[in-house]
Design an enzyme around this catalytic site. Structure first.
Site, short mmCIF file in Angstrom:
data_model
loop_
_atom_site.label_atom_id
_atom_site.label_comp_id
_atom_site.label_asym_id
_atom_site.label_seq_id
_atom_site.Cartn_x
_atom_site.Cartn_y
_atom_site.Cartn_z
N TYR A 75 0.85 -1.19 0.00
CA TYR A 75 0.00 0.00 0.00
C TYR A 75 0.88 1.24 0.00
O TYR A 75 1.79 1.37 0.82
CB TYR A 75 -0.90 0.01 1.23
N ASP A 87 9.21 2.50 -0.25
CA ASP A 87 8.19 3.11 0.59
C ASP A 87 8.46 2.69 2.03
O ASP A 87 8.07 1.61 2.46
CB ASP A 87 6.79 2.67 0.14
N LYS A 103 5.14 8.48 9.51
CA LYS A 103 4.93 7.83 10.80
C LYS A 103 6.00 8.20 11.83
O LYS A 103 5.94 9.27 12.42
CB LYS A 103 4.78 6.33 10.61
#
Length: 441
Positions: A157, A252, A280
């Protein structure tokens, strides 16, 4: 409804009267009652618990029930919730102004810290979400190569930008098919999907489309189809293939960056990507993300180059302060060794407890990231992740929640530990798991 026990004290907690009412109210004004789909408990059933506060390794709902937290706000809370150093950094920055829309010194300080941790990265651009970082990296890769197509992996994702919301698939040549209403076939047509951990699948796509491939985009450690590690040679193989094909390798690391090691998966596996997406942990819990790479590529971005990307709140002083405070804590000697020791013990305890009840469970950990699946072996790709026993996960999730352990409400998510977790916390979670496995049979 069963009450929840605070696993640290063994004391019972009240039922979810207030959470139920609060979620019912939210559903009348928020889409599905939430602002991100997985929070709605769609994969596990039941009503979400509404949170009042979080501190250290625990999270407390509005009914006063306290849980040991293995979600960590989906990764950012690597030093625990409301760490005093981060709270003070944010408070101090806020007193000087919430947003400037102009440069501030904290942007440079955080950029220097990040670039010092990423091999080969010389420039960074801050954005506000992982979706923005992925979208911008793709645009930049296309500009740098003058090519249009991308290769991504089923189960990875990269945010909800149109070009990356394509159906999970595998096979010799999987062309982009929209995986969300509102995404046009044209927007997804240049995205090719390969099977994770399958270099032969990548080779087939490169043979068919190599001259048009701008980038291969990958989660170096997958966390959105459960916890899936790269097979031996997989990341190295991607690096070699990108070099041969003249395309960029984009890691990613929104999830893995500063989570599985200082500098992320690229330092853990000694692979140098061309571009890196971050989020994050590096934002310390604030809405901060970034993309980074060598100057020759990054300086194609405006105002130096022709690739346009902008954001009113990008590099805002509050987010920069939180990120600086968090990464300073993460840089302490032995920080990641302790996290991995605890994560490894937790996985071992979960697997042992499950197998003692003749329930097949497999798990693994890297740094402060871990996962388990109700299957004999840990999945290596999306097809295998789908074949795990999700009904059993659902039962286990609710048993653990009722016992006072906050797990991700989906079998397709990784788990996260923080430095606020103690060895005693881990043993308490394992003890809850032993009881929960016996309960679900």
């Amino acid at each position: 409804m069963p009450t929840t026990a605070d696993v640290r004290t063994g004391s019972p907690n009240p039922p979810s009267v207030r959470s139920d009412a609060a979620f019912e109210r939210a559903a009348k004004v928020l889409v599905g009652g939430v602002n991100s789909p997985v929070r709605a408990f769609g994969s596990v059933g039941g009503t979400p618990r509404v949170v009042a506060s979080a501190r250290g390794a625990t999270i407390t709902d509005i009914d006063g029930r306290t849980y040991l937290d293995l979600v960590g706000s989906w990764g950012p809370a690597i030093v625990g919730h409301a760490h005093p150093a981060i709270v003070e950094a944010v408070r101090s920055a806020g007193e000087r102004g919430l947003t400037f829309g102009a440069p501030c010194e904290a942007e440079t300080e955080l950029a220097e810290l990040i670039l010092g941790a990423l091999p080969g990265a010389e420039r960074v651009r801050f954005v506000n979400s992982g979706t923005e970082a992925g979208m911008s990296a793709v645009r930049l890769a296309r500009a740098a190569t003058s090519r249009t197509k991308l290769i991504k992996f089923a189960g990875n994702y990269h945010g909800h930008t149109d070009a990356l919301l394509v159906a999970a698939g595998s096979g010799a040549e999987t062309l982009g098919v929209p995986d969300s209403a509102g995404v046009t076939p044209t927007a997804a047509a240049d995205t090719l999907t390969a099977r994770y951990n399958d270099l032969d699948d990548v080779d087939r796509l490169l043979r068919a489309h190599g001259a048009d491939i701008a980038a291969i985009l990958v989660e170096p450690v997958a966390g959105n189809m459960g916890f899936v590690q790269p097979a031996a040679g997989f990341l190295e193989g991607l690096r070699e293939r990108c070099d041969r094909a003249g395309c960029l390798l984009v890691f990613d690391e929104v999830m893995t960056g500063f989570r599985v090691a200082w500098g992320g998966a690229q330092t853990r596996f000694n692979i140098r990507p061309d571009l890196t997406c971050l989020g994050k942990v590096m934002g310390g819990g604030m809405p901060v993300a970034a993309y980074a790479g060598p100057a020759r590529i990054m300086e194609l971005v405006a105002p130096v180059g022709p690739v346009y990307q902008a954001g009113t709140l990008s590099g805002n002083p509050i987010g920069m302060a939180a990120g600086l405070a968090t990464l300073t804590l993460c840089k302490a000697p032995g920080f990641y060794d302790k996290l991995e020791m605890l994560a490894t013990r937790l996985v071992s305890g979960l697997v042992t407890a499950a197998r003692a009840c003749d329930i097949p469970v497999a798990g693994a950990a890297l740094g402060g990231m871990l996962g388990f699946a109700f299957s004999a072996e840990l999945p290596t790709n999306l097809d295998e992740a789908r074949s795990a026993d999700h009904e059993r996960f659902r039962a286990f999730f609710h048993a653990m929640l009722d016992a006072g352990v906050w797990l991700p409400p989906s079998p397709y998510e990784a788990l996260f530990l923080s430095s606020a977790h103690t060895a005693a916390d881990i043993e308490a979670i394992i003890a809850c798991a032993q009881r929960s496995f016996r309960q679900i049979g």
